[in-house]
Design a protein around this motif. Sequence first.
Motif, mmCIF file in Angstrom:
data_model
loop_
_atom_site.group_PDB
_atom_site.id
_atom_site.type_symbol
_atom_site.label_atom_id
_atom_site.label_comp_id
_atom_site.label_asym_id
_atom_site.label_seq_id
_atom_site.Cartn_x
_atom_site.Cartn_y
_atom_site.Cartn_z
ATOM 1 N N THR A 142 0.814 -1.218 0.000
ATOM 2 C CA THR A 142 0.000 0.000 0.000
ATOM 3 C C THR A 142 0.847 1.268 0.000
ATOM 4 N N VAL A 143 2.118 1.186 0.413
ATOM 5 C CA VAL A 143 3.012 2.345 0.442
ATOM 6 C C VAL A 143 4.341 1.937 -0.186
ATOM 7 N N VAL A 144 4.771 2.681 -1.222
ATOM 8 C CA VAL A 144 6.003 2.359 -1.939
ATOM 9 C C VAL A 144 6.785 3.646 -2.198
ATOM 10 N N PRO A 145 8.082 3.676 -1.852
ATOM 11 C CA PRO A 145 8.890 4.859 -2.164
ATOM 12 C C PRO A 145 9.248 4.896 -3.649
ATOM 13 N N VAL A 146 9.269 6.096 -4.223
ATOM 14 C CA VAL A 146 9.666 6.302 -5.622
ATOM 15 C C VAL A 146 10.464 7.597 -5.715
ATOM 16 N N GLY A 199 10.533 15.300 9.305
ATOM 17 C CA GLY A 199 11.205 14.626 8.203
ATOM 18 C C GLY A 199 11.244 13.109 8.255
ATOM 19 N N ALA A 200 10.423 12.477 9.089
ATOM 20 C CA ALA A 200 10.400 11.012 9.150
ATOM 21 C C ALA A 200 10.058 10.449 7.772
ATOM 22 N N ASP A 201 10.573 9.263 7.481
ATOM 23 C CA ASP A 201 10.367 8.605 6.193
ATOM 24 C C ASP A 201 8.973 7.983 6.142
ATOM 25 N N LEU A 202 8.078 8.606 5.394
ATOM 26 C CA LEU A 202 6.701 8.128 5.321
ATOM 27 C C LEU A 202 6.565 6.809 4.560
ATOM 28 N N SER A 203 7.626 6.373 3.867
ATOM 29 C CA SER A 203 7.555 5.067 3.214
ATOM 30 C C SER A 203 7.554 3.944 4.256
ATOM 31 N N LEU A 204 7.894 4.275 5.500
ATOM 32 C CA LEU A 204 7.860 3.298 6.599
ATOM 33 C C LEU A 204 6.534 3.349 7.358
ATOM 34 N N GLY A 205 5.652 4.261 6.951
ATOM 35 C CA GLY A 205 4.343 4.385 7.584
ATOM 36 C C GLY A 205 3.371 3.389 6.982
ATOM 37 N N HIS A 206 2.121 3.517 7.366
ATOM 38 C CA HIS A 206 1.103 2.650 6.782
ATOM 39 C C HIS A 206 -0.166 3.448 6.498
ATOM 40 N N CYS A 207 -0.976 2.871 5.626
ATOM 41 C CA CYS A 207 -2.192 3.529 5.186
ATOM 42 C C CYS A 207 -3.397 2.718 5.623
ATOM 43 N N ALA A 208 -4.388 3.408 6.156
ATOM 44 C CA ALA A 208 -5.665 2.773 6.512
ATOM 45 C C ALA A 208 -6.736 3.851 6.553
ATOM 46 N N ARG A 226 -6.030 7.444 5.287
ATOM 47 C CA ARG A 226 -5.022 8.239 5.985
ATOM 48 C C ARG A 226 -3.674 7.540 5.924
ATOM 49 N N LEU A 227 -2.612 8.321 5.776
ATOM 50 C CA LEU A 227 -1.240 7.836 5.834
ATOM 51 C C LEU A 227 -0.670 8.209 7.192
ATOM 52 N N ARG A 228 -0.226 7.209 7.931
ATOM 53 C CA ARG A 228 0.267 7.427 9.295
ATOM 54 C C ARG A 228 1.786 7.527 9.304
ATOM 55 N N CYS A 229 2.312 8.553 9.978
ATOM 56 C CA CYS A 229 3.748 8.745 10.139
ATOM 57 C C CYS A 229 4.283 7.684 11.106
ATOM 58 N N PRO A 230 5.395 7.020 10.771
ATOM 59 C CA PRO A 230 5.923 5.976 11.650
ATOM 60 C C PRO A 230 6.593 6.518 12.908
ATOM 61 N N ARG A 231 6.944 7.788 12.927
ATOM 62 C CA ARG A 231 7.670 8.337 14.073
ATOM 63 C C ARG A 231 6.746 8.878 15.160
ATOM 64 N N HIS A 232 5.795 9.706 14.789
ATOM 65 C CA HIS A 232 4.970 10.389 15.789
ATOM 66 C C HIS A 232 3.506 9.975 15.762
ATOM 67 N N LEU A 233 3.148 9.128 14.808
ATOM 68 C CA LEU A 233 1.792 8.608 14.674
ATOM 69 C C LEU A 233 0.757 9.656 14.279
ATOM 70 N N ALA A 234 1.225 10.825 13.837
ATOM 71 C CA ALA A 234 0.301 11.761 13.196
ATOM 72 C C ALA A 234 -0.142 11.092 11.904
ATOM 73 N N SER A 235 -1.313 11.453 11.400
ATOM 74 C CA SER A 235 -1.755 10.882 10.135
ATOM 75 C C SER A 235 -2.237 11.994 9.210
ATOM 76 N N PHE A 236 -2.211 11.684 7.917
ATOM 77 C CA PHE A 236 -2.543 12.667 6.900
ATOM 78 C C PHE A 236 -3.683 12.164 6.038
ATOM 79 N N ASP A 237 -4.665 13.037 5.798
ATOM 80 C CA ASP A 237 -5.782 12.724 4.927
ATOM 81 C C ASP A 237 -5.264 12.635 3.490
ATOM 82 N N LEU A 238 -5.582 11.554 2.793
ATOM 83 C CA LEU A 238 -5.074 11.356 1.439
ATOM 84 C C LEU A 238 -5.880 12.078 0.368
#
Length: 111
Positions: free
Chosen positions: A21-25, A52-61, A64-76
């Motif tokens: 579901t999440v791939v870096p490019v 600046g956390a790497d969002l390619s290490l986060g997950h989507c559900a 929303r895309l969740r930041c792996p460092r602080h657990l904030a999430s972003f509306d897609l």
Amino acid sequence: MAEARPGRIRLGPPDLLGDRTVVPVVAGRHHLVLVRDAGRIVAAERACPHEGADLSLGHCAGGRLRCPRHLASFDLHDGSVSPGWSFRALRLFPVEVEAGGLWLTLDGSLA
């Protein structure tokens, strides 16, 4: 078959994400993540706007895309950050899925 046009970058084949579901490019000189959610694909900046956390290490559900460092999430849909956080929205970029591949449409903020 899709053709390259000014303002568009081919990211790869239509199945580039495989079962992920999440791939870096990398698009030109820009580091992004492709995120699949509910049958659509969106591109977003790869670094979290907070620290600046790497969002390619986060997950989507749930859209929303969740930041792996602080657990904030972003509306897609609009990039807005979850309540309780006070930093700018995540930059999102349209992706077109065509038989010839995945295409990123550039805008003024990415060009």
